[in-house]
Design a protein around this motif. Structure first.
Motif, short mmCIF file in Angstrom:
data_model
loop_
_atom_site.label_atom_id
_atom_site.label_comp_id
_atom_site.label_asym_id
_atom_site.label_seq_id
_atom_site.Cartn_x
_atom_site.Cartn_y
_atom_site.Cartn_z
N GLY A 342 41.85 33.19 46.73
CA GLY A 342 42.58 32.53 45.64
C GLY A 342 42.17 32.95 44.24
O GLY A 342 42.73 32.48 43.26
N VAL A 343 41.18 33.83 44.13
CA VAL A 343 40.73 34.24 42.80
C VAL A 343 41.14 35.69 42.55
O VAL A 343 40.86 36.58 43.36
N HIS A 344 41.81 35.91 41.43
CA HIS A 344 42.20 37.27 41.06
C HIS A 344 40.93 38.07 40.73
O HIS A 344 40.02 37.54 40.10
N PRO A 345 40.88 39.34 41.18
CA PRO A 345 39.66 40.12 40.95
C PRO A 345 39.24 40.20 39.47
O PRO A 345 38.04 40.28 39.17
N HIS A 346 40.21 40.14 38.57
CA HIS A 346 39.87 40.15 37.14
C HIS A 346 39.03 38.95 36.76
O HIS A 346 38.07 39.03 36.00
N ASP A 347 39.44 37.81 37.29
CA ASP A 347 38.70 36.59 36.99
C ASP A 347 37.31 36.68 37.61
O ASP A 347 36.33 36.26 37.01
N MET A 348 37.25 37.27 38.80
CA MET A 348 35.95 37.46 39.47
C MET A 348 35.04 38.32 38.60
O MET A 348 33.87 37.99 38.37
N GLY A 349 35.57 39.43 38.12
CA GLY A 349 34.77 40.35 37.30
C GLY A 349 34.24 39.67 36.05
O GLY A 349 33.08 39.82 35.66
N GLN A 350 35.11 38.86 35.44
CA GLN A 350 34.73 38.16 34.21
C GLN A 350 33.63 37.14 34.49
O GLN A 350 32.67 37.03 33.74
N ILE A 351 33.77 36.42 35.58
CA ILE A 351 32.81 35.38 35.91
C ILE A 351 31.45 36.00 36.23
O ILE A 351 30.41 35.50 35.79
N ALA A 358 27.69 43.86 36.35
CA ALA A 358 28.84 44.72 36.07
C ALA A 358 29.44 45.20 37.38
O ALA A 358 28.83 45.98 38.11
N ILE A 359 30.62 44.70 37.70
CA ILE A 359 31.37 45.22 38.84
C ILE A 359 32.71 45.71 38.31
O ILE A 359 33.00 45.55 37.13
N ARG A 360 33.54 46.25 39.16
CA ARG A 360 34.88 46.66 38.73
C ARG A 360 35.92 45.80 39.43
O ARG A 360 35.69 45.35 40.55
N ALA A 361 37.02 45.58 38.76
CA ALA A 361 38.07 44.77 39.36
C ALA A 361 39.41 45.38 39.06
O ALA A 361 39.64 45.84 37.95
N GLY A 362 40.26 45.43 40.05
CA GLY A 362 41.60 45.97 39.83
C GLY A 362 42.04 46.82 40.98
O GLY A 362 41.60 46.60 42.12
N HIS A 363 42.86 47.83 40.68
CA HIS A 363 43.39 48.64 41.79
C HIS A 363 42.58 49.91 42.03
O HIS A 363 42.84 50.65 42.96
N HIS A 364 41.57 50.15 41.17
CA HIS A 364 40.66 51.29 41.36
C HIS A 364 41.42 52.63 41.48
O HIS A 364 41.00 53.52 42.22
N CYS A 365 42.53 52.75 40.76
CA CYS A 365 43.34 53.98 40.82
C CYS A 365 43.79 54.28 42.24
O CYS A 365 43.88 55.45 42.64
N CYS A 366 44.03 53.25 43.02
CA CYS A 366 44.50 53.41 44.41
C CYS A 366 45.63 52.43 44.67
O CYS A 366 45.55 51.63 45.62
N GLN A 367 46.67 52.48 43.87
CA GLN A 367 47.74 51.50 44.05
C GLN A 367 48.39 51.56 45.42
O GLN A 367 48.64 50.52 46.02
N PRO A 368 48.65 52.78 45.98
CA PRO A 368 49.23 52.79 47.33
C PRO A 368 48.33 52.11 48.37
O PRO A 368 48.82 51.41 49.26
N LEU A 369 47.00 52.28 48.22
CA LEU A 369 46.09 51.63 49.16
C LEU A 369 46.13 50.11 49.00
O LEU A 369 46.10 49.36 49.98
N MET A 370 46.23 49.65 47.75
CA MET A 370 46.30 48.20 47.50
C MET A 370 47.51 47.62 48.22
O MET A 370 47.45 46.55 48.79
N LYS A 371 48.60 48.36 48.19
CA LYS A 371 49.81 47.93 48.88
C LYS A 371 49.56 47.84 50.38
O LYS A 371 49.96 46.89 51.04
N THR A 372 48.89 48.88 50.93
CA THR A 372 48.56 48.88 52.36
C THR A 372 47.70 47.67 52.71
O THR A 372 47.89 47.03 53.74
N LEU A 373 46.73 47.36 51.83
CA LEU A 373 45.83 46.24 52.10
C LEU A 373 46.51 44.89 51.81
O LEU A 373 45.98 43.84 52.16
N GLY A 374 47.68 44.96 51.16
CA GLY A 374 48.40 43.73 50.84
C GLY A 374 47.76 42.92 49.74
O GLY A 374 47.82 41.68 49.74
N VAL A 375 47.11 43.58 48.79
CA VAL A 375 46.49 42.86 47.67
C VAL A 375 46.92 43.51 46.36
O VAL A 375 47.37 44.65 46.33
N MET A 376 46.77 42.75 45.27
CA MET A 376 47.05 43.30 43.95
C MET A 376 45.87 44.15 43.49
O MET A 376 46.02 45.10 42.75
N GLY A 377 44.72 43.74 43.93
CA GLY A 377 43.51 44.45 43.52
C GLY A 377 42.33 43.86 44.27
O GLY A 377 42.49 42.92 45.06
#
Lengths: 412, 143
Positions: A342-351, A358-377
């Motif tokens: 239920g938590v967007h990775p951006h919010d996770m990174g900020q928290i 320091a972690i990274r949050a988002g699609h990691h330049c792998c948008q097609p993979l994000m789609k395969t995994l069924g997540v935004m990031g």
């Protein structure tokens, strides 16, 4: 046993405080930190022998040329290349792939040919091939992920055929850490008469790599992910292939002679290095390679595996955390992609940043993979030589402590 | 001020958890897409504009708390507004988000948007807050 604590002392940035707390740097898959030795190499070059390379007859130019070409030799040794003529300096791994696409792909890929990549490629080993396929009327074919988060090798056997002209795969996923069986894919490619390119941007910094063992035709990687400065990438190619490929850029340094009528192209590797190269950063990259060679890549891998096992053990116990990719740490590098329900990775990174992590949050330049995994990031923690188990404990504790905020933020 | 006070105020989380005007409009007069390349967040915006008035607005988004909350608040505030009024709201909001330093006070009817002002302390997230507004701006201009 290496003294990994001692390694930390070489990295001045690790003394930094973030939000008043000690920095815990877990964004190594994006870029690594630099040891003093590398920083000093840059300073030393600019303070003591800054000059252009190759044709200067003065002392400093000779020193700079020696240091620049010395870095090339060490990189050749580092990846077990047969000759330093096979090592071409680029700006980064992306540029290296673009050289292959431009100067090999455009001349060897035709309509109806197939280019095989995987579902977990970084955009840099995806978009150039997609564009080439589009321009040539070739087909881009994907090896998908199996249920266990690994690459589906049975599918690879079906997909790599005599229509395949090149198999271009990552050595290690920058999202899930999945390590790819290069020997298997390389031999499938070669059995079918296809070329084999390895995107080593994530793999080379973390895994022992031998181009002769994997028998790849091309290997690309970026030095800034392996203790070196930004702005240096490497294209490795088998000499007989590079020999046949035309230069991508024309101009200074890539020529052996020029007349009004005709220009003769320089020999390898310089024919691919037009213009004044990134001398200072290449020299400092050589120092980064020395640092890794002194540690030993087997030891680097063992240390990171140790950290990954520890992190996976702790994280798999947290019910709201989902980890993507192989759950078995032995099959992956030190990269863990996760989400909190239920938590967007951006919010996770900020928290987590509130705890100095320091972690990274988002699609990691792998948008097609994000789609395969069924997540935004995803949120991603990635480790390197200077990380410790204590830091991982702190990171996991921070996740647990953040539970209240996370639950408050969570959208379920 | 803590993260919760700055970013995750009750108003923001309320809009994040229960976004208003979510969905699509089958007979929309304008539909626009917005993407935040930084994180891949996507947004589809549908407008039904009749006689120069926004008589329906729907958003379909998959994004972070800030992006979703910002879009939800926006949809409530521009619904029923004339095109000029909607543009004015966009300007007020963008001005608030892009003014550095001190807090900006908005007209009473837009007060709720001030909750997003805390986002300014986290420059990367400003884009998240602006995405729905830029998408709306683009949609209105394409009219």
């Amino acid at each position: 046993m290496k003294n990994w604590k001692q390694v930390r002392a070489d990295f001045p940035i690790l003394d930094r405080k973030i939000e008043g707390k000690p920095l815990i740097y877990l964004d190594n898959a994006a870029t690594s930190q630099k040891p003093l030795q590398v920083i000093n190499a840059l300073k030393n070059y600019y303070e003591n022998y800054n000059s252009n390379i190759h044709r200067g007859l003065h002392t400093m130019s000779e020193e700079a040329t020696l240091a620049y070409e010395g870095a090339r030799e060490r990189i050749a040794r580092f990846i077990d290349a047969a000759s330093e003529r096979e090592i071409i300096f680029t700006r980064n791994a992306t540029e290296a792939i673009n050289i292959v696409v431009e100067s090999w792909g455009k001349h060897n890929i035709q309509a109806g040919d197939e280019i095989v990549i995987t579902a977990m490629e970084h955009h840099s080993n995806f978009v150039p091939w997609q564009k080439l396929a589009e321009d040539k009327g070739a087909k881009l074919v994907y090896i998908e992920l199996a249920e266990d988060g690994n690459l589906d090798y049975q599918m690879a056997e079906r997909l790599i055929t005599n229509r395949t002209k090149i198999v271009a795969v990552t050595q290690m996923s920058n999202v899930m850490g999945t390590v790819v069986d290069l020997q298997k894919l390389g031999s499938l490619a070669h059995l079918n008469g296809a070329k084999f390119l390895v995107d080593g941007a994530q793999g080379v910094p973390h895994l022992p790599t031998s181009v002769r063992e994997s028998d790849c035709d091309f290997l690309v990687f970026s030095l800034h992910k392996m203790l070196g400065p930004t702005g240096v990438g490497v294209l490795y190619g088998k000499e007989e292939l590079l020999d046949l490929m035309p230069p991508m850029l024309y101009g200074g340094d890539m020529i052996s002679s020029v007349t009004r009528e005709k220009t003769t192209v320089n020999e390898l590797p310089w024919k691919f290095e037009a213009g004044t190269p990134n001398i200072a950063d290449v020299i400092a990259s050589g120092v980064a390679i020395d640092y890794l060679l002194a540690l030993g890549m087997e030891n680097v891998r063992a240390h990171e595996l140790d950290l990954t096992r520890h992190a996976m053990d702790l994280m798999l116990k947290l019910p709201s955390i989902k980890i993507y990719g192989p759950q078995n740490p032995e099959l992956k590098g030190g990269v863990i992609s996760f989400n909190y329900e239920g938590v967007h990775p951006h919010d996770m990174g900020q928290i987590l940043n509130e705890s100095g992590i320091a972690i990274r949050a988002g699609h990691h330049c792998c948008q097609p993979l994000m789609k395969t995994l069924g997540v935004m990031g995803t949120a991603r923690a990635s480790f390197y030589i200077y990380n410790t188990k204590e830091e991982i404990d702190f990171f996991v504790e921070a996740l647990i402590k953040a539970e209240k905020v996370l639950n408050y933020v969570a959208c379920r | 001020m803590s993260l919760v006070d700055d970013l995750y105020r009750e108003t923001i989380l309320d809009h994040y958890h229960n976004p208003r005007n979510r969905g699509t409009i089958s007979d929309a007069t304008v539909s626009t897409e917005g993407v935040n390349p930084l994180c891949g967040d996507e947004l589809r915006l549908f407008l039904k504009i009749e006689n120069g008035v926004v008589c329906d607005i729907k958003l379909e988004s998959r994004g972070c708390s800030i992006n979703t909350a910002s879009g939800s608040m926006m949809s409530e505030l521009v619904l029923g507004k004339s095109l000029e009024e909607a543009q004015a709201v966009i300007s007020e909001f963008k001005n608030m988000m892009l003014t550095k330093g001190e807090d900006v006070t908005l007209p009473e009817e837009l007060e709720e948007l001030e909750a997003l002002q805390g986002v300014k302390k986290y420059p990367v997230r400003i884009k998240c807050a602006l995405l729905p507004w830029n998408t709306l701006d683009e949609g209105l201009k394409s009219k």
